[in-house]
Scaffold this motif. Structure first.
Motif, PDB file in Angstrom:
ATOM      1  N   ALA A  32       0.752  -1.236  -0.084  1.00 30.97           N
ATOM      2  CA  ALA A  32       0.067   0.101   0.146  1.00 30.97           C
ATOM      3  C   ALA A  32       0.744   1.216  -0.205  1.00 30.97           C
ATOM      4  O   ALA A  32       0.590   2.253  -0.862  1.00 30.97           O
ATOM      5  N   ARG A  33       1.877   1.342   0.640  1.00 26.11           N
ATOM      6  CA  ARG A  33       2.797   2.440   0.906  1.00 26.11           C
ATOM      7  C   ARG A  33       3.527   2.618  -0.489  1.00 26.11           C
ATOM      8  O   ARG A  33       3.517   3.987  -0.971  1.00 26.11           O
ATOM      9  N   MET A  34       3.993   1.689  -1.107  1.00 25.18           N
ATOM     10  CA  MET A  34       4.729   1.850  -2.520  1.00 25.18           C
ATOM     11  C   MET A  34       3.654   2.007  -3.751  1.00 25.18           C
ATOM     12  O   MET A  34       3.896   2.673  -4.463  1.00 25.18           O
ATOM     13  N   SER A  35       2.250   1.595  -3.166  1.00 26.33           N
ATOM     14  CA  SER A  35       1.216   2.052  -4.336  1.00 26.33           C
ATOM     15  C   SER A  35       0.907   3.317  -4.259  1.00 26.33           C
ATOM     16  O   SER A  35       0.669   4.114  -5.173  1.00 26.33           O
ATOM     17  N   GLY A  36       0.830   3.877  -3.121  1.00 26.50           N
ATOM     18  CA  GLY A  36       0.557   5.156  -2.734  1.00 26.50           C
ATOM     19  C   GLY A  36       1.743   6.273  -3.322  1.00 26.50           C
ATOM     20  O   GLY A  36       1.483   7.288  -3.891  1.00 26.50           O
ATOM     21  N   LEU A  37       2.945   5.772  -3.004  1.00 21.13           N
ATOM     22  CA  LEU A  37       4.000   6.473  -3.468  1.00 21.13           C
ATOM     23  C   LEU A  37       4.098   6.759  -4.947  1.00 21.13           C
ATOM     24  O   LEU A  37       4.380   7.674  -5.696  1.00 21.13           O
ATOM     25  N   PHE A  38       3.752   5.457  -5.675  1.00 20.43           N
ATOM     26  CA  PHE A  38       3.941   5.427  -6.887  1.00 20.43           C
ATOM     27  C   PHE A  38       2.804   6.587  -7.657  1.00 20.43           C
ATOM     28  O   PHE A  38       3.121   6.997  -8.443  1.00 20.43           O
ATOM     29  N   LEU A  39       1.505   6.380  -7.033  1.00 22.24           N
ATOM     30  CA  LEU A  39       0.650   7.168  -7.558  1.00 22.24           C
ATOM     31  C   LEU A  39       0.697   8.776  -7.244  1.00 22.24           C
ATOM     32  O   LEU A  39       0.770   9.717  -8.142  1.00 22.24           O
ATOM     33  N   VAL A  40       1.752   9.085  -6.070  1.00 23.36           N
ATOM     34  CA  VAL A  40       1.979  10.294  -5.789  1.00 23.36           C
ATOM     35  C   VAL A  40       3.039  10.939  -6.902  1.00 23.36           C
ATOM     36  O   VAL A  40       2.734  11.885  -7.457  1.00 23.36           O
ATOM     37  N   ARG A  41       4.076   9.997  -7.461  1.00 22.96           N
ATOM     38  CA  ARG A  41       4.946  10.155  -8.458  1.00 22.96           C
ATOM     39  C   ARG A  41       4.473  10.542  -9.539  1.00 22.96           C
ATOM     40  O   ARG A  41       4.814  11.348 -10.250  1.00 22.96           O
ATOM     41  N   ASN A  42       3.414   9.736  -9.844  1.00 22.66           N
ATOM     42  CA  ASN A  42       2.616   9.954 -11.324  1.00 22.66           C
ATOM     43  C   ASN A  42       1.970  11.299 -11.311  1.00 22.66           C
ATOM     44  O   ASN A  42       1.800  11.837 -12.343  1.00 22.66           O
ATOM     45  N   LEU A  43       1.113  11.550 -10.122  1.00 20.62           N
ATOM     46  CA  LEU A  43       0.623  12.944 -10.126  1.00 20.62           C
ATOM     47  C   LEU A  43       1.613  13.914 -10.355  1.00 20.62           C
ATOM     48  O   LEU A  43       1.223  15.138 -10.700  1.00 20.62           O
ATOM     49  N   ALA A  44       2.715  13.782  -9.633  1.00 27.20           N
ATOM     50  CA  ALA A  44       3.788  14.805  -9.618  1.00 27.20           C
ATOM     51  C   ALA A  44       4.235  15.388 -11.154  1.00 27.20           C
ATOM     52  O   ALA A  44       4.445  16.659 -11.406  1.00 27.20           O
ATOM     53  N   PHE A  45       3.871  14.510 -12.097  1.00 28.95           N
ATOM     54  CA  PHE A  45       4.362  14.717 -13.252  1.00 28.95           C
ATOM     55  C   PHE A  45       2.987  15.367 -14.057  1.00 28.95           C
ATOM     56  O   PHE A  45       3.098  15.856 -15.273  1.00 28.95           O
ATOM     57  N   ALA A  46       1.765  15.533 -13.584  1.00 24.79           N
ATOM     58  CA  ALA A  46       0.819  16.233 -14.261  1.00 24.79           C
ATOM     59  C   ALA A  46       1.001  17.866 -13.837  1.00 24.79           C
ATOM     60  O   ALA A  46       0.588  17.859 -12.699  1.00 24.79           O
ATOM     61  N   PRO A  47       0.995  18.639 -14.786  1.00 23.13           N
ATOM     62  CA  PRO A  47       1.168  19.891 -14.394  1.00 23.13           C
ATOM     63  C   PRO A  47      -0.214  20.630 -13.452  1.00 23.13           C
ATOM     64  O   PRO A  47       0.320  21.369 -12.728  1.00 23.13           O
ATOM     65  N   GLU A  48      -1.367  20.234 -13.843  1.00 17.54           N
ATOM     66  CA  GLU A  48      -2.272  20.765 -13.276  1.00 17.54           C
ATOM     67  C   GLU A  48      -2.554  19.997 -11.799  1.00 17.54           C
ATOM     68  O   GLU A  48      -3.340  20.611 -11.032  1.00 17.54           O
ATOM     69  N   SER A  49      -1.757  19.270 -11.342  1.00 18.08           N
ATOM     70  CA  SER A  49      -1.862  18.846  -9.879  1.00 18.08           C
ATOM     71  C   SER A  49      -0.742  19.562  -9.117  1.00 18.08           C
ATOM     72  O   SER A  49      -1.004  19.280  -7.890  1.00 18.08           O
ATOM     73  N   LYS A  50       0.089  20.321  -9.649  1.00 20.69           N
ATOM     74  CA  LYS A  50       1.102  21.286  -8.871  1.00 20.69           C
ATOM     75  C   LYS A  50       0.410  21.806  -7.818  1.00 20.69           C
ATOM     76  O   LYS A  50       0.941  21.931  -6.561  1.00 20.69           O
ATOM     77  N   PRO A  51      -0.891  22.824  -8.095  1.00 21.85           N
ATOM     78  CA  PRO A  51      -1.422  23.479  -7.093  1.00 21.85           C
ATOM     79  C   PRO A  51      -2.129  22.608  -5.729  1.00 21.85           C
ATOM     80  O   PRO A  51      -2.002  23.022  -4.546  1.00 21.85           O
ATOM     81  N   HIS A  52      -2.326  21.331  -6.040  1.00 25.01           N
ATOM     82  CA  HIS A  52      -2.654  20.465  -5.025  1.00 25.01           C
ATOM     83  C   HIS A  52      -1.450  20.061  -4.209  1.00 25.01           C
ATOM     84  O   HIS A  52      -1.523  19.815  -3.099  1.00 25.01           O
ATOM     85  N   PHE A  53      -0.242  19.865  -4.952  1.00 25.17           N
ATOM     86  CA  PHE A  53       0.790  19.658  -4.046  1.00 25.17           C
ATOM     87  C   PHE A  53       1.100  20.876  -3.028  1.00 25.17           C
ATOM     88  O   PHE A  53       1.576  20.622  -2.026  1.00 25.17           O
ATOM     89  N   CYS A  54       0.851  22.029  -3.531  1.00 25.85           N
ATOM     90  CA  CYS A  54       1.196  22.979  -2.769  1.00 25.85           C
ATOM     91  C   CYS A  54       0.272  23.553  -1.670  1.00 25.85           C
ATOM     92  O   CYS A  54       0.657  23.797  -0.669  1.00 25.85           O
ATOM     93  N   ALA A  55      -1.022  23.208  -1.931  1.00 29.66           N
ATOM     94  CA  ALA A  55      -1.985  23.419  -0.875  1.00 29.66           C
ATOM     95  C   ALA A  55      -2.015  22.285   0.155  1.00 29.66           C
ATOM     96  O   ALA A  55      -2.538  22.577   1.164  1.00 29.66           O
ATOM     97  N   ASN A  56      -1.519  21.086  -0.319  1.00 27.16           N
ATOM     98  CA  ASN A  56      -1.687  19.970   1.097  1.00 27.16           C
ATOM     99  C   ASN A  56      -0.277  20.057   1.772  1.00 27.16           C
ATOM    100  O   ASN A  56       0.876  19.818   1.100  1.00 27.16           O
ATOM    101  N   VAL A  57      -0.377  20.373   2.825  1.00 30.23           N
ATOM    102  CA  VAL A  57       0.838  20.596   3.632  1.00 30.23           C
ATOM    103  C   VAL A  57       1.859  19.268   3.912  1.00 30.23           C
ATOM    104  O   VAL A  57       3.021  19.519   4.153  1.00 30.23           O
ATOM    105  N   ALA A  58       1.008  18.292   3.559  1.00 25.51           N
ATOM    106  CA  ALA A  58       1.814  16.972   3.995  1.00 25.51           C
ATOM    107  C   ALA A  58       2.576  16.435   2.733  1.00 25.51           C
ATOM    108  O   ALA A  58       3.629  15.660   2.895  1.00 25.51           O
TER     109      ALA A  58
END
Length: 160
Positions: A32-58
């Motif tokens: 579950a940890r690796m799947s979560g990180l893999f998804l986070v990594r994939n989201l990181a490459f979508a330009p439209e998800s950058k504001p979500h990374f900035c807004a989420n303090v964690a």
């Protein structure tokens, strides 16, 4: 910005998806940890998800911690995610620069570089080459991340 509609590749619920993936990274199960990180990594490459990374303090601290992990796959995915977020990510860069992140990331990069230098005499053997491939990729990603965080210019300002 993007031309007509091209930024609509991720649903408006991307923030919720990021939150779910970050929660998965905190669970006890390795899969579950690796799947979560893999998804986070994939989201990181979508330009439209950058504001979500900035807004989420964690989000950004989780990736910095991932770079410091003993697990080489975690380190590789976290380093890759940071690279993706920093690419054309001025706000991500300023958030990371205002924390201890650059110093921590540079320390990991230096550690991996030392490990690679220590292993270099053995790289001609296939088994050692396999082991160091991920280490090499991670060190490369972290080199770029450190360059982006330290410099004003660099890959984060270039066109695709």
């Amino acid at each position: 910005g993007h031309a007509g509609g091209t930024s609509a590749t991720l649903p408006p619920s991307t923030g919720g998806l990021l939150e779910l993936a970050l929660d998965s990274m905190q669970t006890l199960g390795v899969q579950a940890r690796m799947s979560g990180l893999f998804l986070v990594r994939n989201l990181a490459f979508a330009p439209e998800s950058k504001p979500h990374f900035c807004a989420n303090v964690a989000a950004l601290p989780a990736l910095v911690r991932g770079c410091e992990s003993d697990c080489q796959y975690t380190r590789a995915l976290a380093a890759s995610a940071l690279w993706g977020l920093l690419y054309n990510g001025a706000k991500v860069k300023s958030i990371l620069r205002s924390s201890e992140a650059p110093k921590r990331i540079k320390a990991v990069k230096d550690q991996l570089t030392s490990e690679l230098e220590a292993l270099s005499p053995m790289l001609h053997t296939v088994s050692h080459h396999q082991e160091t491939l991920l280490l090499t990729e991670t060190a490369h990603s972290l080199n770029i991340v450190v360059d982006m965080l330290e410099g004003c210019e660099g890959p984060s300002n270039s066109e695709h």
